[in-house]
Scaffold this motif. Sequence first.
Motif, PDB file in Angstrom:
ATOM      1  N   ASN A  62       2.849 -66.719 -61.263  1.00  0.00           N
ATOM      2  CA  ASN A  62       2.956 -65.965 -62.512  1.00  0.00           C
ATOM      3  C   ASN A  62       1.719 -65.091 -62.695  1.00  0.00           C
ATOM      4  N   ASN A  63       1.717 -63.998 -61.999  1.00  0.00           N
ATOM      5  CA  ASN A  63       0.609 -63.049 -62.056  1.00  0.00           C
ATOM      6  C   ASN A  63       1.207 -61.668 -62.291  1.00  0.00           C
ATOM      7  N   SER A  64       0.959 -61.110 -63.443  1.00  0.00           N
ATOM      8  CA  SER A  64       1.546 -59.824 -63.799  1.00  0.00           C
ATOM      9  C   SER A  64       0.599 -58.686 -63.437  1.00  0.00           C
ATOM     10  N   THR A  65       1.170 -57.605 -62.942  1.00  0.00           N
ATOM     11  CA  THR A  65       0.432 -56.412 -62.547  1.00  0.00           C
ATOM     12  C   THR A  65       1.122 -55.209 -63.154  1.00  0.00           C
ATOM     13  N   ILE A  66       0.383 -54.179 -63.440  1.00  0.00           N
ATOM     14  CA  ILE A  66       0.974 -52.927 -63.908  1.00  0.00           C
ATOM     15  C   ILE A  66       1.058 -51.969 -62.726  1.00  0.00           C
ATOM     16  N   LEU A  67       2.255 -51.508 -62.430  1.00  0.00           N
ATOM     17  CA  LEU A  67       2.462 -50.510 -61.384  1.00  0.00           C
ATOM     18  C   LEU A  67       2.630 -49.141 -62.037  1.00  0.00           C
TER      19      LEU A  67
END
Length: 158
Positions: A62-67
Amino acid sequence: MDIPIMFEESDVVEGHHDGLVISLPVGNCMIKKILVDNGSSANIIMLDTLKHMNIDEKNIINNSTILVGFSGETKKTSGEITLANFAKGINLQVKFLMINKLSSNNMILGRPWIHEMKSITSTYHQVIKFPTRWGIQEIRRDPKEAKNVTRSPLKQLQ
């Protein structure tokens, strides 16, 4: 030993403007409709594809990134997962960012995968070529799947 990777005129697929769409074994499934995109800085898997693969959710980080897309639009990922990928004798553990959106493709293999494979991609020739200890290998486009976005995205490997 360095073996040059070359494309021949006989490799040309005439009269198309298609992206390079292939099929590959990923995890325990043969995944169809994989876009090979040297413009992508990430490997991406659609959440729906992952659900069809019956992957245990404990493997998802559960690691969110902004693309950030080409025109500046942003998309938040819903996690990441590392999956085994087999391409013509090359076994890789590939990190994918998960996106929860509908797409005509099931995955995008971007520069991280392309560089790890040491591959040369050609949308003009509709082929990926890469060195292995057995010589230069290639993965050709999957023309049926590139045109067909309504069929099942994957097939379970036996």
